[in-house]
Design an enzyme around this catalytic site. Structure first.
Site, PDB file in Angstrom:
ATOM      1  N   GLY A  12       0.811  -1.218   0.000  1.00 37.62           N
ATOM      2  CA  GLY A  12       0.000   0.000   0.000  1.00 37.62           C
ATOM      3  C   GLY A  12       0.840   1.262   0.000  1.00 37.62           C
ATOM      4  N   LYS A 204      -2.215 -16.002 -10.537  1.00 34.48           N
ATOM      5  CA  LYS A 204      -1.563 -15.694  -9.249  1.00 34.48           C
ATOM      6  C   LYS A 204      -1.928 -16.754  -8.211  1.00 34.48           C
ATOM      7  CE  LYS A 204       0.588 -12.775  -6.353  1.00 34.48           C
ATOM      8  NZ  LYS A 204      -0.054 -11.562  -5.825  1.00 34.48           N
TER       9      LYS A 204
END
Length: 323
Positions: A12, A204
Site C-alpha cells: 500500500g 496468481k
C-alpha cells in the site's frame, strides 16, 4: 485525483508513493511506528529502479481525509468485513475501491454472466458481511505482481516487479479504470486494464494456493519446497486440481505447471506471506486461497481431494496458532 490507501503497509505504501509521485492527492492510512515514521519523513522507497521519497499525508483517522475518488485497499482479505468504520468516511457516490488481494475476491461472480452470475462465495463473503461493507459495484479488481517488504517503519524495499493488473467485474474497460491506470503509469508502475482479470486471478492463485499453505506446514522456503521431491509432487497435484476448477469456470491461465514451478524455484529462499504471518503470530489468509477454491470445486463438481486435505491440515494449523 484523490486517493486514500487503506492499509498502507509494504504494498500500500509503495503504491501510494508512486501515485503521489504522479501528482495525485494521496492519503496513507496506517498506525503505530510505521505511521509515525511516514508522518516525519514520508515514505522512503528503496528500489533497484531508483530510490525516492514521497511525502504524502499520513493518518490513522479516515475522517481527516473525507471522500476520495479511489480507495486502494491494502488490507488482508480477512480484515475486509470489519473495515466499515475505516472506509465509510472515504466514500462518496462514485468512489471506487481497488482491492489488491490474493485469492478469490468477494466480487468474483458480480456481473460474471452465465449460470453463476451474482452467486456469493461464502468462504470469502460469509453471510454477505464483506459485500455489506464493500459494495461489489465499487470494486475494481487488482492482481499484484510486485514484491515489496517493510525494511523498517516508513521504509519500503521494492524487490521486484511493478505490475498491478486491474479490471472491472463486468469485463468493461471503464473510464475509472483508465484514469487509475494512467496515474499509476505516470508514477512509474505498470497497470494494464485487463478485461479478463479473472484469468490473472487464477494465474496468481496457482502459486498462492499451493506454496503458501505448504510453506507454513513445512516451515519451508520456495526453493526448499521445489527441490524436495515429495512437496514438489504435492504442489504439482494442487496446481492441477486448481487449473481444473479454473477451466470449469471458463478461465484460462496460459502458463504450464512446470514453468510456474521453475519460476518459483528461481525466487530462492523466500518465505511466503503465509509463513511470515505464522511466524509473526498473525491470522493466516487461507479462506480466499484454499477454502474458496474448495467451495468453487463443489459448485462446479470438480474433484479436488488434495486441496481438501491440505486445507484441512492448514486450517487446523491456523486454529492452533490463533489459540
Amino acid at each position: 485525483m484523490r486517493v486514500a490507501v487503506l492499509g498502507a503497509g509494504a504494498i500500500g505504501a509503495y503504491v501510494g508513493a508512486a501515485l503521489h509521485r504522479a501528482g495525485a492527492d494521496v492519503h496513507l492510512i496506517a498506525r503505530g511506528p510505521h505511521l509515525a515514521a511516514m508522518r516525519r519523513h514520508g515514505v522512503q522507497v528503496i528500489s533497484p529502479r531508483g530510490d525516492f521519497t514521497a511525502k504524502a499525508h499520513a493518518t490513522d483517522d479516515p475522517a481527516e481525509i473525507g471522500p476520495v475518488d479511489f480507495v486502494f485497499l491494502g488490507l488482508k482479505a480477512n480484515s475486509y468485513a470489519a473495515c466499515g468504520p475505516l472506509i465509510e468516511p472515504l466514500l462518496h457516490d462514485t468512489t471506487a475501491v481497488v482491492a489488491a488481494q490474493n485469492g478469490i475476491p468477494w466480487w468474483y461472480f458480480h456481473r460474471h454472466g452465465g449460470p453463476y452470475d451474482g452467486q456469493r462465495v461464502e468462504s470469502v463473503d460469509p453471510g454477505g458481511a464483506v459485500g455489506a461493507v464493500l459494495a461489489p459495484e465499487r470494486a475494481i479488481g487488482c492482481v499484484v505482481y510486485a514484491a515489496t517488504e517493510l525494511e523498517g517503519p516508513g521504509v519500503v524495499r521494492h524487490l521486484e516487479g511493478t505490475r498491478f493488473s486491474i479490471g472491472e467485474p463486468d469485463r468493461s474497460v471503464s473510464a475509472r479504470c483508465r484514469a487509475f491506470s494512467d496515474t499509476m503509469r505516470d508514477g512509474g508502475l505498470k497497470c494494464p486494464v485487463e478485461p479478463e482479470l479473472r484469468n490473472d486471478i487464477w494465474l496468481k492463485l496457482l502459486g498462492n494456493i499451493s506454496f503458501n499453505p505448504i510453506s507454513a506446514l513445512a516451515r519451508a522456503t520456495m526453493r526448499q519446497m521445489c527441490r524436495h521431491g515429495g512437496t514438489r509432487r504435492v504442489i504439482e497435484i494442487m496446481m492441477t486440481e486448481t487449473l481444473a476448477v479454473a477451466e470449469a469456470l471458463g478461465c484460462e491461465v496460459g502458463v504450464s505447471i512446470e514453468r510456474r514451478l521453475a519460476g518459483a524455484e528461481r525466487v530462492g529462499d523466500h518465505r511466503t506471506s503465509t509463513l511470515q504471518d505464522l511466524e509473526r503470530g498473525k491470522p493466516l489468509e487461507l479462506d480466499v486461497l484454499l477454502a474458496a477454491v474448495v467451495e468453487l470445486a463443489e459448485i462446479t463438481g470438480v474433484p479436488v481431494p488434495t486441496l481438501r486435505t491440505v486445507y484441512a491440515l492448514s486450517d487446523l494449523l491456523a486454529l492452533r496458532a490463533a489459540a
